[in-house]
Design an enzyme around this catalytic site. Structure first.
Site, short mmCIF file in Angstrom:
data_model
loop_
_atom_site.label_atom_id
_atom_site.label_comp_id
_atom_site.label_asym_id
_atom_site.label_seq_id
_atom_site.Cartn_x
_atom_site.Cartn_y
_atom_site.Cartn_z
N ARG A 1 0.80 -1.21 0.00
CA ARG A 1 0.00 0.00 0.00
C ARG A 1 0.84 1.27 0.00
NH1 ARG A 1 -5.32 1.18 2.85
NH2 ARG A 1 -5.63 3.28 2.04
N LEU B 1 -13.11 3.96 -1.09
CA LEU B 1 -12.05 4.40 -0.18
C LEU B 1 -12.23 3.75 1.18
CD1 LEU B 1 -12.11 8.19 -1.09
CD2 LEU B 1 -10.47 6.49 -1.84
N ASP B 2 -11.12 3.40 1.82
CA ASP B 2 -11.22 2.82 3.16
C ASP B 2 -10.84 3.87 4.20
OD1 ASP B 2 -8.11 0.88 2.92
OD2 ASP B 2 -8.45 3.02 3.21
N SER B 3 -10.71 3.43 5.47
CA SER B 3 -10.52 4.41 6.54
C SER B 3 -9.21 5.16 6.41
CB SER B 3 -10.62 3.73 7.91
OG SER B 3 -9.75 2.63 7.97
#
Lengths: 383, 140
Positions: A157, B95-97
């Site tokens: 990521r 979208l994530d946190s």
């Protein structure tokens, strides 16, 4: 390619779907987390996905369909399917559970929970769960009588903001210092992601939302708790007595429980000796040559993850246990759960972890104890 | 996008400063309070950003955010395309946190003011971000 990744390439199968997964599983015991995960790319059969859709409540179906695009819809569908089918595996009171029958609610702060009916009316469910998504993996952790939070992130990521600027804004001072001290930018990025997953898992376990426990108000530290025992299984001669020195009674008790419960080698009892200066030594004779397995590596390099209040570092939040591990070579996974209230608070008992990959109603595969689950921090024992 | 915002600001018509002389025909007291009230509200209005400007800037911040990770394959182009003033972070943009927190930080940098955690928690869509920023006098 690792062998488990080869197993992950699936053929389309014809199958008859039984709505009830067999065989029923034993509930997790205290200090145990069962982690189940799905890999969205493995789900290509439209008919299977339609069957999953039938398990959802009308509200959940609506939510799935409100997502934009096929990829997000599939992900939302698989997440709800994973939660329902996972919880339904655990027979409570010898009743077979239909995944469709499960009811969910949110607690006061918005954390999803299982609604539980018992003879006396509603009471808190003994089963706790928490899920986490990435686009490539969705996981659900289950515990009994212990609050749980999990977070999964892709190892690769990318962080779009400057990592230190982000940390200064959102992390605690000690954590910023820890990250600043890392000169290699790739290692720094990895450490950032690991720290994020631990912090996120903690906040999710607390169940009160991001703003109730702002990330800045607590610090997560990884402490090295164990002296090195053996670096390699080849260093151990079977039939010979080895003495391992421990720093305190907790380490010693943990090692002896690890060694005696390990499935990979047999030992002849441990002789515990108290040394001057409150150190301990444990004598171990290996009857057969041990194979390297994860728990064995753990006793050499185990570390403990602790959380403390940023303003009052002496106040350790003692009732929370963490485990951080690498999952399927592609993700970092953090689990945070409440320590067993019955156990002695002074002892650092390991977190018992079982990891399984699933295609609900099709197949399950146990991943714990393989090279697909590699502990990074925290006392973890795999089953 | 910041340049565009700056240009738009430069091209805007500035609010006129209030004339310092009072209308001699008015009763002194009434004239004073009337002029004061008008001055106060114009000054206050002048420190809030124009909503359409905020919309453009917020959409641009999120589009640029989505563009940074093209490794996700063809979907990222759609995820950029779907950044509209009505887009929901999770349901429309996936979208994530962590993404949400990163976006809040990018918005703080764009608009030069800090968004407190308890407010940031609630910002889960483009329109909520626009409303919040438009109603904050510190936003630049």
């Amino acid at each position: 390619m690792f062998s488990f990744m080869q197993k992950m390439l699936r053929f389309q199968r014809s199958f008859s779907v039984s709505p009830f997964p067999t065989p029923p599983l034993q509930l997790p015991s205290p200090m145990e987390t069962h982690l189940w995960f799905v890999v969205p790319d493995e789900f290509k059969s439209v008919s299977l996905l339609n069957q999953y859709m039938e398990l959802l409540s009308p509200c959940e179906k609506e939510n799935v369909l409100s997502m934009r695009g096929e990829q997000l819809q599939k992900s939302a569908l698989l997440a709800r399917t994973l939660v329902r089918t996972t919880i339904a595996r655990y027979q409570i009171n010898n009743r077979v559970v239909d995944p469709r029958s499960l009811k969910f609610k949110r607690n006061v702060h918005g954390k999803p929970e299982l609604e539980w009916e018992s003879d006396g009316g509603q009471c808190p469910s003994p089963l706790h769960f928490n899920i986490s998504h990435t686009s490539s993996l969705i996981a659900c952790g289950v515990t009994v009588n212990s609050s749980i939070g999990i977070d999964i992130e892709e190892k690769q990521r990318k962080i779009k903001n400057n990592i230190l600027a982000f940390a200064r804004r959102y992390f605690s001072l000690h954590e910023v210092e820890h990250l600043s001290a890392i000169s290699d930018s790739e290692v720094q990025r990895q450490e950032f992601v690991k720290l994020w997953t631990l912090k996120e898992a903690y906040v999710k376990a607390l169940g009160r939302g991001f703003s109730a426990a702002p990330f800045k108000t607590f610090t997560i530290r990884i402490k090295n708790a164990f002296r090195r025992g053996f670096d390699h299984a080849d260093d151990i001669e079977s039939g010979v007595c080895h003495k391992i020195q421990m720093a305190n009674v907790n380490e010693m008790n943990h090692l002896s429980s690890l060694v005696s419960s390990s499935l990979c080698f047999e030992i002849y009892a441990a002789n515990k000796e108290r040394l001057p200066g409150k150190r301990y030594s444990i004598s171990v004779i290996f009857l057969s040559k041990p194979m390297i397995n994860v728990s064995f590596k753990l006793c050499n390099q185990a570390s403990e993850v602790v959380v403390e209040s940023s303003d009052h570092p002496e106040r350790l939040a003692n009732n929370w246990q963490f485990g951080l591990f690498e999952l399927a070579s592609s993700h970092y996974a953090a689990v945070c759960m409440e320590k067993d209230k019955a156990s002695d608070a002074g002892m650092s008992a390991p977190m018992r972890l079982t990891v399984r990959k699933t295609i609900p109603f099709v197949e399950d595969e146990c991943f714990s104890g393989t090279d697909a689950v590699v502990p990074i921090a925290g006392l973890i024992e795999q089953f | 996008m910041a340049a565009r915002g700056a240009l738009l600001k430069y091209l805007r018509v500035k609010v006129q400063a209030m004339p310092t002389t009072r209308n001699p025909n008015n009763n002194g007291l009434f004239g004073l309070s009337f002029n004061s009230i008008r001055r106060f509200s114009e000054e206050v209005r002048g420190t809030f950003l124009d909503k359409s400007e905020v919309t453009d800037r917020v959409v641009n911040v999120v589009k640029n955010f989505q563009k940074v990770d093209p490794s996700k394959g063809y979907d990222w182009k759609l995820k950029v395309k779907w950044v509209t003033p009505n887009a929901h972070f999770q349901n429309d943009l996936g979208l994530d946190s962590l993404d949400s927190v990163e976006i809040v930080m990018a918005l703080e940098e764009e608009f030069q003011f800090e968004i407190p955690d308890n407010e940031a928690d609630k910002i889960n869509s483009i329109s909520l971000a626009i409303d919040f920023i438009s109603s904050h006098p510190q936003a630049k």
